[in-house]
Design an enzyme around this catalytic site. Structure first.
Site, short mmCIF file in Angstrom:
data_model
loop_
_atom_site.label_atom_id
_atom_site.label_comp_id
_atom_site.label_asym_id
_atom_site.label_seq_id
_atom_site.Cartn_x
_atom_site.Cartn_y
_atom_site.Cartn_z
NE ARG A 171 11.01 -2.97 -7.29
CZ ARG A 171 10.21 -2.99 -6.58
NH1 ARG A 171 9.05 -2.65 -6.40
NH2 ARG A 171 10.58 -3.40 -5.26
CG HIS A 207 4.59 -1.80 -0.39
ND1 HIS A 207 6.06 -1.28 -1.05
CD2 HIS A 207 4.61 -0.75 0.59
CE1 HIS A 207 6.58 -0.55 -0.34
NE2 HIS A 207 5.81 0.01 0.76
NE ARG A 259 4.34 -1.14 -3.83
CZ ARG A 259 5.11 0.12 -3.58
NH1 ARG A 259 4.76 1.10 -3.30
NH2 ARG A 259 6.64 -0.27 -3.97
CG HIS A 265 5.32 -4.23 -7.56
ND1 HIS A 265 6.28 -5.17 -7.46
CD2 HIS A 265 5.46 -3.31 -6.46
CE1 HIS A 265 6.92 -4.92 -6.30
NE2 HIS A 265 6.34 -3.87 -5.65
O1 LIG Z 1 8.25 -4.48 -3.47
P1 LIG Z 1 7.62 -3.44 -2.92
O2 LIG Z 1 6.03 -3.48 -2.89
O3 LIG Z 1 8.20 -2.43 -3.71
O4 LIG Z 1 8.13 -3.02 -1.56
C1 LIG Z 1 9.54 -2.70 -1.19
C2 LIG Z 1 9.53 -2.64 0.31
O5 LIG Z 1 9.19 -4.01 0.81
C3 LIG Z 1 9.30 -4.05 2.22
O6 LIG Z 1 9.15 -5.41 2.53
C4 LIG Z 1 10.73 -3.54 2.79
O7 LIG Z 1 10.65 -3.57 4.07
C5 LIG Z 1 11.08 -2.39 2.16
O8 LIG Z 1 12.35 -1.74 2.44
C6 LIG Z 1 10.78 -2.03 0.46
O9 LIG Z 1 10.92 -0.87 0.40
#
Ligand SMILES: O=P(O)(O)OC[C@H]1O[C@@H](O)[C@H](O)[C@@H](O)[C@@H]1O
Length: 480
Positions: A171, A207, A259, A265
């Protein structure tokens, strides 16, 4: 970083014929080992501190100060044939760059043969660059050796992610601080937010995946409800089609940009998230899906959970009959299978030395505020949440409450029943959301997360419709 005072001559404003020495703060970055090794009796700067790339809330560079007070003198003359065995004692303070092949800074075996020491501390100080390293945590990497009061060895790891690792789940909020990519140039300033410090792998974005999966299913379900036969589609249908798809992409763009903005990300990770979120929708044969995902190393532990979430929603809309007909045993079996498969796979790799939770350490190390690292972002928390939902859904659909409330669905009061269910479910979900399982004991946290997630469909599919159907049924009887 060394802070000191220099004096500059200036005229005294109140008495211009007089000169005064005005102190001025000087700052010097000590960027090589030679500069940061302070010999005994040498003059030390007034303040020495290890500076991080981030700033605190006053806008000052974060870091920690090192204070050394020692009255010790020479250990042995440096010309002595055994001096190299205790050469750490030459320094008041020395900062060196640690390498994986250098597990210790000295050795007790030096005592056995001090003329040919196993480890010579002085050799570590060979002018390597030490800036742009992570500031080491005092508790874990500062080594003060008993009997060596003058020697403080601070180390920093050389295992840095290469630029290509951004393709494997790194990340930005940690990669930028952790990489060698920028060399001696300064790395970009990365601002972190309370939502930045996700602990799972960054590729693909969970997300973006969730938003794409859920909204895709909603849009296609609405369109198929509004569409009817292909030939008889009206202008209204195409207007709706346009509005819904514009809405879909607007949501995806907002999710992805947010994000990336919070440094959780890289752009390619959110794009991968959107497209995998769409692909993840059925019809992927059920048990095959987690296996498919094992092909994506960075998403390994997250995969079954993500698949499950996408699948649960998709099935609800697209294969309604299957999800309603499946027995509780089937739900239970799938829940147990996914749990044991994920856990087993994790443990298997762990025995081979592959830690799928490597991202957790990165998050803890690089998050600018420890309180922003949340246990509920871990892949296991996500897995248990989604398994809880699946289990709760199976329980609710096979419950007496659900059978009872289904009867009313064919009855007269369908609209008030549905509106009541929506309002009561939203309220209940809000209440559930306010309950945060205590996170001091991990096992308890995971168990409570599972129960909380199971309670959500149980309430929304079982309890609430049941209570409302009873209420409306009683009113019907009274009216009759
Ligand atoms: O990869 P990203 O966009 O940061 O999202 C992470 C989230 O992804 C979700 O699918 C999970 O249920 C969460 O627990 C997690 O925090």
């Amino acid at each position: 970083m060394a802070h000191d005072m220099a004096f500059e001559m200036t005229r005294a404003p109140w008495s211009p014929e007089q000169q005064i020495e005005r102190p001025r703060l000087t700052k010097q970055v000590l960027d090589t080992e030679d500069q940061a090794a302070f010999r005994l009796q040498s003059k030390m700067p007034r303040y020495i501190y290890f500076a991080a790339n981030s700033k605190n809330k006053w806008g000052h560079q974060r870091g920690y100060r090192i204070q050394i007070t020692s009255f010790a003198g020479d250990h042995v003359p440096e010309a002595s044939s055994m001096e190299r065995a205790i050469s750490w004692a030459r320094y008041q303070l020395a900062v060196t760059r640690r390498k994986e092949e250098e597990p210790t800074s000295t050795s007790i075996y030096n005592q056995n043969d001090p003329w040919m020491p196993t480890v010579t501390f002085a050799d570590f100080i060979n002018n390597e660059t030490i800036t742009r390293r992570s500031p080491p945590a005092p508790a874990s990497t500062t080594r003060t050796t008993p009997g060596h009061p003058l020697s403080l060895l601070l180390t920093s790891s050389t295992t840095r992610p290469s630029p290509m690792r951004i393709l494997f789940g790194e990340r930005p909020y940690w990669w930028v601080l952790d990489t060698d990519y920028y060399g001696n140039n300064s790395a970009p300033e990365i601002q972190q937010f309370p939502l930045t410090c996700e602990t799972g792998p960054g590729s693909p974005s969970g997300h973006a995946m969730g938003a794409a999966g859920v909204y895709y299913v909603m849009v296609t379900a609405l369109l198929s409800a509004a569409g009817g036969e292909k030939q008889s589609r009206t202008l209204r249908y195409w207007l709706l089609w346009t509005v819904l798809w514009i809405g879909f992409w607007a949501v995806q763009v907002c999710v992805c940009m947010s994000r990336v903005f919070i440094a959780a990300h890289f752009p390619h990770q959110v794009i991968a998230g959107v497209f995998s979120g769409e692909w993840i929708r059925p019809p992927i044969p059920f048990p095959a899906a987690p296996l498919c995902w094992t092909a994506v190393p960075a998403a390994l532990t997250n995969a079954p959970a993500l698949f499950l979430a996408g699948m649960a929603v998709a099935k609800t809309f697209q294969h309604i009959r299957f999800i309603y007909r499946a027995s509780f045993h089937r739900y239970l079996g799938i829940t147990l299978f996914l749990f044991s498969f994920t856990l087993g796979f994790y443990l298997l790799l762990w025995t081979f030395g592959v830690d799928l939770l490597w991202t957790l350490e990165k998050a803890q190390k690089w998050c600018s505020r420890p309180e922003w690292v949340h246990i509920d972002t871990t892949p296991f928390a996500s897995l248990l949440r989604n398994l809880g939902i699946l289990f709760g859904l199976g329980l609710a659909l096979n419950s007496h409450m659900y059978q009872e409330s289904s009867r009313l669905k064919q009855g007269q009061q369908l609209l008030p029943f549905r509106l009541g269910c929506i309002a009561a479910s939203l309220l209940t979900l809000h209440i559930f959301d306010a309950f945060k399982p205590p996170s001091h004991t991990q096992l308890l946290f995971y168990a409570l997360s599972f129960c909380k997630s199971a309670a959500v469909p149980l309430a929304a599919v079982g309890l609430i419709p049941y209570c409302l159907s009873q209420l409306l049924g009683t009113q019907d009887k009274k009216a009759a």
